[in-house]
Design an enzyme around this catalytic site. Structure first.
Site, PDB file in Angstrom:
ATOM      1  N   ASP A  37       0.842  -1.197   0.000  1.00 36.69           N
ATOM      2  CA  ASP A  37       0.000   0.000   0.000  1.00 36.69           C
ATOM      3  C   ASP A  37       0.883   1.255   0.000  1.00 36.69           C
ATOM      4  O   ASP A  37       0.609   2.225  -0.703  1.00 36.69           O
ATOM      5  CB  ASP A  37      -0.914  -0.014   1.231  1.00 36.69           C
ATOM      6  CG  ASP A  37      -1.644  -1.339   1.368  1.00 36.69           C
ATOM      7  OD1 ASP A  37      -2.415  -1.676   0.460  1.00 36.69           O
ATOM      8  OD2 ASP A  37      -1.409  -2.069   2.359  1.00 36.69           O
TER       9      ASP A  37
ATOM     10  N   HIS B 241      -4.643  -3.267   6.568  1.00 33.94           N
ATOM     11  CA  HIS B 241      -4.434  -3.546   5.144  1.00 33.94           C
ATOM     12  C   HIS B 241      -5.779  -3.998   4.565  1.00 33.94           C
ATOM     13  O   HIS B 241      -6.046  -5.181   4.431  1.00 33.94           O
ATOM     14  CB  HIS B 241      -3.377  -4.635   4.939  1.00 33.94           C
ATOM     15  CG  HIS B 241      -3.375  -5.141   3.521  1.00 33.94           C
ATOM     16  ND1 HIS B 241      -2.970  -4.377   2.456  1.00 33.94           N
ATOM     17  CD2 HIS B 241      -3.775  -6.318   2.988  1.00 33.94           C
ATOM     18  CE1 HIS B 241      -3.112  -5.062   1.334  1.00 33.94           C
ATOM     19  NE2 HIS B 241      -3.607  -6.244   1.633  1.00 33.94           N
TER      20      HIS B 241
HETATM   21  P1  NAX Z   1      -2.204 -18.152  -3.984  1.00 34.64           P
HETATM   22  O1  NAX Z   1      -3.568 -18.709  -3.776  1.00 34.64           O
HETATM   23  O2  NAX Z   1      -1.618 -18.107  -5.332  1.00 34.64           O
HETATM   24  O3  NAX Z   1      -1.181 -18.927  -3.051  1.00 34.64           O
HETATM   25  C1  NAX Z   1      -1.427 -19.224  -1.724  1.00 34.64           C
HETATM   26  C2  NAX Z   1      -0.671 -20.484  -1.394  1.00 34.64           C
HETATM   27  O4  NAX Z   1      -0.784 -20.705   0.011  1.00 34.64           O
HETATM   28  C3  NAX Z   1      -1.229 -21.722  -2.108  1.00 34.64           C
HETATM   29  O5  NAX Z   1      -0.171 -22.379  -2.783  1.00 34.64           O
HETATM   30  C4  NAX Z   1      -1.767 -22.571  -0.964  1.00 34.64           C
HETATM   31  O6  NAX Z   1      -1.608 -23.958  -1.187  1.00 34.64           O
HETATM   32  C5  NAX Z   1      -0.904 -22.092   0.198  1.00 34.64           C
HETATM   33  N1  NAX Z   1      -1.470 -22.371   1.524  1.00 34.64           N
HETATM   34  C6  NAX Z   1      -2.750 -22.359   1.915  1.00 34.64           C
HETATM   35  N2  NAX Z   1      -2.860 -22.713   3.199  1.00 34.64           N
HETATM   36  C7  NAX Z   1      -1.616 -22.946   3.645  1.00 34.64           C
HETATM   37  C8  NAX Z   1      -1.069 -23.372   4.887  1.00 34.64           C
HETATM   38  N3  NAX Z   1      -1.870 -23.638   5.923  1.00 34.64           N
HETATM   39  N4  NAX Z   1       0.251 -23.516   4.976  1.00 34.64           N
HETATM   40  C9  NAX Z   1       1.054 -23.281   3.925  1.00 34.64           C
HETATM   41  N5  NAX Z   1       0.603 -22.899   2.726  1.00 34.64           N
HETATM   42  C10 NAX Z   1      -0.710 -22.734   2.583  1.00 34.64           C
HETATM   43  O7  NAX Z   1      -2.254 -16.699  -3.315  1.00 34.64           O
HETATM   44  P2  NAX Z   1      -1.228 -15.487  -3.520  1.00 34.64           P
HETATM   45  O8  NAX Z   1      -1.686 -14.666  -4.655  1.00 34.64           O
HETATM   46  O9  NAX Z   1       0.151 -15.999  -3.496  1.00 34.64           O
HETATM   47  O10 NAX Z   1      -1.543 -14.618  -2.198  1.00 34.64           O
HETATM   48  C11 NAX Z   1      -1.213 -15.097  -0.908  1.00 34.64           C
HETATM   49  C12 NAX Z   1      -1.847 -14.237   0.152  1.00 34.64           C
HETATM   50  O11 NAX Z   1      -1.389 -12.906   0.093  1.00 34.64           O
HETATM   51  C13 NAX Z   1      -3.377 -14.129   0.027  1.00 34.64           C
HETATM   52  O12 NAX Z   1      -3.940 -14.287   1.323  1.00 34.64           O
HETATM   53  C14 NAX Z   1      -3.586 -12.719  -0.449  1.00 34.64           C
HETATM   54  O13 NAX Z   1      -4.841 -12.206  -0.085  1.00 34.64           O
HETATM   55  C15 NAX Z   1      -2.454 -12.010   0.244  1.00 34.64           C
HETATM   56  N6  NAX Z   1      -2.067 -10.694  -0.262  1.00 34.64           N
HETATM   57  C16 NAX Z   1      -1.684  -9.750   0.638  1.00 34.64           C
HETATM   58  C17 NAX Z   1      -1.220  -8.522   0.271  1.00 34.64           C
HETATM   59  C18 NAX Z   1      -0.770  -7.516   1.272  1.00 34.64           C
HETATM   60  O14 NAX Z   1      -0.459  -6.393   0.860  1.00 34.64           O
HETATM   61  N7  NAX Z   1      -0.718  -7.782   2.585  1.00 34.64           N
HETATM   62  C19 NAX Z   1      -1.216  -8.115  -1.146  1.00 34.64           C
HETATM   63  C20 NAX Z   1      -1.202  -9.261  -2.095  1.00 34.64           C
HETATM   64  C21 NAX Z   1      -2.057 -10.433  -1.692  1.00 34.64           C
HETATM   65  O15 NAX Z   1      -3.386 -10.181  -2.096  1.00 34.64           O
END
Ligand code: NAX
Length: 328
Positions: free
Chosen positions: A159, A187
């Site tokens: 952000d 956030h």
């Molecule tokens: P993806 O869905 O591409 O990847 C998430 C990965 O996490 C998947 O491979 C899944 O298998 C894995 N996962 C799920 N549960 C798990 C667990 N218990 N232990 C280990 N791995 C696990 O999502 P992606 O685009 O990479 O985003 C990841 C996270 O970042 C999401 O929650 C998203 O909302 C968040 N974000 C946060 C941002 C921020 O500024 N704070 C911005 C970007 C993003 O949206």
């Protein structure tokens, strides 16, 4: 040669993980002279994909990468970890209420907090990226009583960087000339990007831009809703920019903010600026020697006060909700 720093990345097979791991391994997280050992955590169904990424990491022959281990068990993934990047989370799916989302993520961040408490290195630093990031960080922190609370942070650097980019465009100034940007609060769409303390080439940013209409009706909503705009354009959520912000967050935490500048991090509140103690809320912070400090003494006018309060109220509600669910 230096002993490698152990970095654990959760959600390693996801899209942020894919953008993040190569930059960690090439030295952008901790520095060009710091070897790293990666520990990747995934759910069992995604371990194979994580192995594929590990093969590619091998194929980059990064001189700083001294090993990769992959786990589907949090306890093992956080053993000896110095830097924990908690990226994997449960996304909101159709028909899911906010309570369901918090509960599903509690099921992830509670055991991860416990695992960090049990096995991480004494100097562990934690960055939560997975949403809802602030409250997920709070859940993990509450289950790691032996780790100082200030080691748990959540990411608002994306952000912050988005705000730098928007201001730079509006003012026709280079990002490098902007200092003292601040993101306050959660956030989420309630976050408050603050231009009243920011500076462009040493001059107050809000005064330099001198366009309250733009600030209220364009700048703030554009920054706060940028994630949705990226999804709309790209057909997928922010990944490389999120990974870049995670790199920035940890790099700044470890290596310090520049003299006269600060950054934005969601950190455990000590009550500064009226933010209830214990909430993990974004503040302007300076860093030095691997520790952060909330910038004190900024004057907050009524406009900013109302926006900070609204975002912080949302964080208080999220904390109340996870308390009711027995997650903290
Ligand atoms: P993806 O869905 O591409 O990847 C998430 C990965 O996490 C998947 O491979 C899944 O298998 C894995 N996962 C799920 N549960 C798990 C667990 N218990 N232990 C280990 N791995 C696990 O999502 P992606 O685009 O990479 O985003 C990841 C996270 O970042 C999401 O929650 C998203 O909302 C968040 N974000 C946060 C941002 C921020 O500024 N704070 C911005 C970007 C993003 O949206």
């Amino acid at each position: 040669t230096r002993t490698p720093v152990t970095v654990t990345v959760t959600g390693a097979a996801g899209q942020i993980g894919y953008a993040l791991l190569f930059r960690i391994a090439s030295g952008h997280l901790l520095g060009a002279d710091v070897p790293v050992r990666l520990r990747l955590l995934e759910i069992p169904q995604a371990v194979k994909a994580a192995e594929g990424t590990a093969m590619e990491l091998d194929d980059c022959a990064f001189p700083l990468l001294s090993g990769i281990d992959i786990f589907d068990d949090a306890v093992r993934a956080f053993e000896g970890t110095n830097v924990a990047l908690l990226v994997g989370a449960r996304p909101r799916t159709k028909g899911m209420e906010r309570g369901d989302l918090l509960e599903a993520n509690g099921g992830i961040f509670k055991p991860q907090g416990e695992a960090i408490n049990a096995g991480a290195a004494d100097d562990v630093k934690v960055l939560v990226v997975g949403n809802p990031a602030n409250t997920n960080a709070l859940i993990a922190q509450q289950h790691a009583p032996d780790v100082p609370a200030e080691r748990f942070t959540a990411m608002t650097r994306l952000d912050h960087n988005r705000a730098l980019a928007q201001l730079s465009k509006k003012a026709g100034a280079s990002v490098a000339d902007i200092r003292r940007m601040t993101i306050w609060g959660n956030h989420s769409a309630t976050q408050y990007p603050d231009l009243f303390h920011a500076e462009i080439a040493g001059r107050n940013a809000a005064e330099t831009v001198n366009d309250q209409g733009w600030l209220e009706n364009e700048f703030i909503p554009t920054v706060a809703k940028r994630g949705a705009a990226i999804i709309e354009a790209r057909g997928a959520s922010s990944a490389a920019s999120a990974a870049s912000a995670a790199i920035d967050h940890v790099h700044t935490w470890v290596n310090g903010t520049a003299d006269g500048d600060w950054t934005s991090m969601a950190v455990v509140s000590d009550g500064s600026y009226g933010v209830p103690e214990g909430l993990i809320s974004s503040f302007p912070v300076t860093t030095a020697d691997g520790e952060w400090e909330i910038v004190q003494g900024l004057e907050i006018d009524d406009f900013s006060r109302a926006r900070i309060d609204a975002s912080v109220a949302e964080l208080s509600e999220e904390r109340e909700a996870v308390r009711k669910l027995g997650l903290i």
